[in-house]
Design an enzyme around this catalytic site. Structure first.
Site, short mmCIF file in Angstrom:
data_model
loop_
_atom_site.label_atom_id
_atom_site.label_comp_id
_atom_site.label_asym_id
_atom_site.label_seq_id
_atom_site.Cartn_x
_atom_site.Cartn_y
_atom_site.Cartn_z
N ARG A 1 33.21 13.21 -6.95
CA ARG A 1 33.38 11.82 -7.35
C ARG A 1 33.22 11.79 -8.85
O ARG A 1 32.12 11.83 -9.39
CB ARG A 1 32.31 10.96 -6.68
CG ARG A 1 32.39 9.48 -7.01
CD ARG A 1 31.34 8.72 -6.19
NE ARG A 1 31.35 7.31 -6.48
CZ ARG A 1 30.70 6.75 -7.51
NH1 ARG A 1 30.01 7.49 -8.33
NH2 ARG A 1 30.77 5.45 -7.69
N THR B 1 23.84 4.88 -10.39
CA THR B 1 25.08 5.64 -10.29
C THR B 1 26.30 4.73 -10.25
O THR B 1 27.36 5.04 -10.77
CB THR B 1 25.06 6.53 -9.02
OG1 THR B 1 23.80 7.16 -8.97
CG2 THR B 1 26.15 7.58 -9.07
N GLY C 1 20.62 4.91 -3.98
CA GLY C 1 19.20 4.85 -4.35
C GLY C 1 18.30 5.67 -3.45
O GLY C 1 17.13 5.35 -3.28
N CYS D 1 -5.84 -14.41 6.53
CA CYS D 1 -5.86 -13.47 5.40
C CYS D 1 -7.04 -12.51 5.53
O CYS D 1 -6.93 -11.31 5.24
CB CYS D 1 -5.96 -14.21 4.08
SG CYS D 1 -4.66 -15.44 3.82
N1 LIG Z 1 -6.62 -21.87 18.38
C1 LIG Z 1 -7.16 -20.67 18.16
N2 LIG Z 1 -7.94 -20.10 19.09
C2 LIG Z 1 -8.49 -18.90 18.90
N3 LIG Z 1 -8.31 -18.17 17.77
C3 LIG Z 1 -7.55 -18.68 16.81
C4 LIG Z 1 -6.92 -19.95 16.94
N4 LIG Z 1 -6.19 -20.17 15.81
C5 LIG Z 1 -6.36 -19.12 15.02
N5 LIG Z 1 -7.18 -18.19 15.60
C6 LIG Z 1 -7.63 -16.91 15.02
O1 LIG Z 1 -7.84 -17.16 13.64
C7 LIG Z 1 -7.33 -16.15 12.82
C8 LIG Z 1 -6.26 -16.71 11.91
O2 LIG Z 1 -5.13 -17.01 12.67
P1 LIG Z 1 -3.97 -17.95 12.18
O3 LIG Z 1 -2.87 -17.78 13.16
O4 LIG Z 1 -4.49 -19.31 11.92
O5 LIG Z 1 -3.59 -17.20 10.82
P2 LIG Z 1 -2.95 -17.67 9.47
O6 LIG Z 1 -2.11 -18.89 9.64
O7 LIG Z 1 -2.30 -16.52 8.88
O8 LIG Z 1 -4.23 -18.01 8.61
P3 LIG Z 1 -4.32 -18.26 7.03
O9 LIG Z 1 -2.93 -18.25 6.49
O10 LIG Z 1 -5.02 -19.56 6.88
O11 LIG Z 1 -5.11 -17.14 6.48
C9 LIG Z 1 -6.86 -15.08 13.77
O12 LIG Z 1 -7.85 -14.11 13.91
C10 LIG Z 1 -6.61 -15.82 15.08
O13 LIG Z 1 -6.85 -14.99 16.18
C1 LIG Z 2 -3.53 -22.37 1.37
C2 LIG Z 2 -2.77 -21.21 0.90
N1 LIG Z 2 -1.72 -21.36 0.06
C3 LIG Z 2 -1.16 -20.22 -0.26
S1 LIG Z 2 -1.91 -18.89 0.43
C4 LIG Z 2 -3.03 -19.87 1.21
C5 LIG Z 2 -4.10 -19.29 2.05
C6 LIG Z 2 -3.85 -19.38 3.51
O1 LIG Z 2 -2.77 -18.68 3.91
MG LIG Z 3 -1.44 -16.13 7.28
#
Ligand SMILES: Nc1ncnc2c1ncn2[C@@H]1O[C@H](COP(=O)(O)OP(=O)(O)OP(=O)(O)O)[C@@H](O)[C@H]1O
Ligand SMILES: Cc1ncsc1CCO
Ligand SMILES: [Mg+2]
Length: 540
Positions: free
Chosen positions: A45, A145, A181, A465
């Site tokens: 090429r 490339t 890549g 988180c």
């Molecule tokens: N209704 C519920 N019953 C039992 N456990 C829950 C419930 N809601 C959330 N959890 C638990 O809470 C934690 C966070 O879950 P969630 O799905 O709210 O995460 P998320 O939206 O990513 O949270 P964030 O973005 O606020 O950090 C997990 O460990 C989940 O198992």
């Molecule tokens: C409230 C929020 N906004 C961006 S990250 C975060 C933490 C929960 O996911």
């Molecule tokens: Mg989350």
């Protein structure tokens, strides 16, 4: 020389470019170094070469290819290929149409086509087996490339769409090479990730230019590439599912490993989560470091038991994120990825997809909206970073978690009232061409963790988180032979049980936050998973 088309080995396909030759080398010397060390197919090429020089160079390279019994393909110039009786031609989408090239070349020559999307596969399938023999699937990643790239990189997910189309349109004769890549630091994960959704088909090889053409020592460079293809975790051996499931005993062992190894957990995470995540990490006997400094990521990744949590809730500069992914992937240290608000806005979708294309993640964790969107099973956009409420169908969530685990070859975690964990990390090894030997997303082992409704877990920010921090501690703290699935499931089980315990001790969401850290600390240090309240079940 005419090669039996079915016998062509596409595994390491060298494409030339004499504009990048290092001093002291020639086109021929680089090609010969490649052929001596494992290149299986060569394409000339040379975009900027005059016809006369092109023919002369092609004849020189042809002599060497004949010596090593490797086919020679000519890029674009059907006339040159015919004039020198090369073994085949490769054309792009804007070059001479395939049916015309085939008419000129005759039936026995190899004909390759650059393909980037499923509709092009549909076209080649309609032409049937006498037209296109192989396709270059790309552009996979950004590359220097191509001087004026017309298409943006497709990433492994784009390649999967092309492989799926080959299956859908039953183009079984058509072989595939990934292009664009590809370098030693990403070819293993490209081969590992680029498998059709039905598990039946992976790439037949990889094609590259600069890692051999521009190498000061092309012999060593080719040997390294060949080694990655042959000796890698992903090659030439049948793959099998990991049939062992986590138990309270295996989780206890994970916690002992974390306690003695005290992992360093680098967090690149959103501002809301930083302090909470650092405290959760300390409660689990591990060391947090909240660092977004690009120049130190390589050093951090090399510390024994380093682990990275990458959370895109509010983000560091993209270059820092990429550098961190590269640094951890390079030394094979784990990354836990939390694509917060994955599909909430176009910006987040684009950023998260860029990162998913860029690296390989040991665990991908999200709430149910994030995981459904990642699996493309969500019709609605997310409204923000929180999971959309509503009755969740467990079968749908398990399916989504398995799809994410399979597509990204990762351990996927979906959180909510119950949590699903699916294991997409295969124990066995992959084979070029034959995909995952028929194993599909639905076959992946999946565990369900639940402890009844604990609504207060959704009433504090960054609880998901911090589950990410917990997972990153557990997988970072494993011994080198430790089991990743046990570690992730153990983290989810501990977190749920601690949430339940904290909910019985708190007065409201403020004290729940504090109680959750206390409960994590207590349960982790007692290390008696058999007495935790959350239940652990296999999904089947
Ligand atoms: N209704 C519920 N019953 C039992 N456990 C829950 C419930 N809601 C959330 N959890 C638990 O809470 C934690 C966070 O879950 P969630 O799905 O709210 O995460 P998320 O939206 O990513 O949270 P964030 O973005 O606020 O950090 C997990 O460990 C989940 O198992
Ligand atoms: C409230 C929020 N906004 C961006 S990250 C975060 C933490 C929960 O996911
Ligand atoms: Mg989350």
């Amino acid at each position: 020389m005419v090669f039996a088309k079915n016998d062509v080995d596409y595994s390491l396909y060298l494409v030339t470019d004499s504009t990048m030759l290092p001093p002291g080398t020639t086109l021929c010397s680089q090609v010969e170094a490649g052929l001596k060390n494992g290149v299986t197919l060569v394409q000339i090429r040379e975009k900027d070469t005059e016809t006369r020089d092109f023919v002369e160079e092609a004849l020189e390279v042809q002599k060497i290819c004949k010596k090593y019994k490797v086919p020679l393909i000519i890029n674009d110039r059907v006339d040159v290929a015919m004039a020198i009786d090369a073994d085949g031609v490769h054309v792009g989408q804007s070059d001479m149409p395939i049916p015309m090239v085939r008419k000129l070349l005759g039936p026995s020559k190899i004909l390759g086509w650059s393909v980037g999307k499923p509709s092009e596969v549909e076209t080649l399938a309609k032409w049937g087996p006498d037209m296109v023999d192989y396709i270059g699937v790309g552009t996979l990643f950004p590359t220097l490339t191509k001087k004026n790239p017309k298409k943006s990189p497709m990433g492994p997910q784009g390649a999967i769409a092309v492989l799926d189309a080959l299956e859908e349109f039953k183009a079984i004769w058509c072989r595939t090479v990934g292009i664009g890549g590809l370098h030693p630091d990403n070819i293993q994960r490209v081969i590992c990730q680029c498998v059709s959704s039905n598990g039946k088909r992976s790439l037949d090889g990889i094609s590259l230019v600069s890692d051999i053409m521009a190498a000061p020592d092309a012999c060593a460079a080719t040997k390294r590439l060949r080694g990655l293809l042959d000796g890698s975790k992903y090659q030439f051996v049948d793959c099998k599912l990991n049939e062992t499931f986590p138990t309270t005993a295996s989780i206890q062992s994970v916690i002992s490993q974390v306690s003695s190894n005290r992992p360093l957990v680098q967090h690149i995470t959103n501002k809301v989560h930083q302090n909470f995540g650092a405290n959760v990490t300390l409660a689990l006997g591990s060391s947090p470091i909240m660092s977004e400094i690009e120049s130190e990521v390589s050093e951090l990744a090399r510390i024994p038991n380093a682990s990275l949590l990458l959370n895109t809730g509010s983000v560091a500069p993209i270059e820092t994120l990429k550098a961190a992914i590269n640094a951890y992937n390079e030394v094979n240290r784990p990354i836990t990825f939390d694509p917060v608000g994955y599909s909430a806005t176009e910006t987040r979708l684009c950023l998260n997809n860029t990162l998913l294309t860029y690296g390989q993640f040991t665990c991908i964790k999200g709430n149910c909206s994030e995981i459904l969107s990642l699996a493309k099973l969500n019709k609605d956009r997310m409204k923000g970073v929180d999971a959309n409420s509503g009755n969740m169908d467990i079968n749908l969530l398990v399916r989504a978690t398995q799809i994410v685990a399979f597509q990204y070859r990762t351990i996927a975690v979906c959180t909510g009232e119950f949590d699903c964990v699916a294991n997409g990390i295969f124990d066995g090894k992959y084979k070029l061409s034959s995909g995952t030997a028929g194993i599909t997303a639905e076959d992946l082992p999946c565990m369900i963790i639940e402890d009844g409704p604990i609504p207060i877990m959704g009433d504090i920010t960054a609880s998901g988180c911090s589950l990410g921090s917990t997972i990153a501690c557990f997988i970072g703290g494993l011994n080198s032979t430790g089991n990743l699935f046990d570690a992730v499931v153990g983290a989810v089980l501990l977190y749920k049980s601690a949430g339940k315990l904290a909910s019985t001790r708190c007065q409201g969401s403020g004290s729940f936050h504090v109680q959750l850290i206390d409960a994590l600390y207590q349960l982790f240090h007692e290390n008696k998973p058999e007495s935790w309240s959350a239940s652990l079940k296999k999904f089947n």
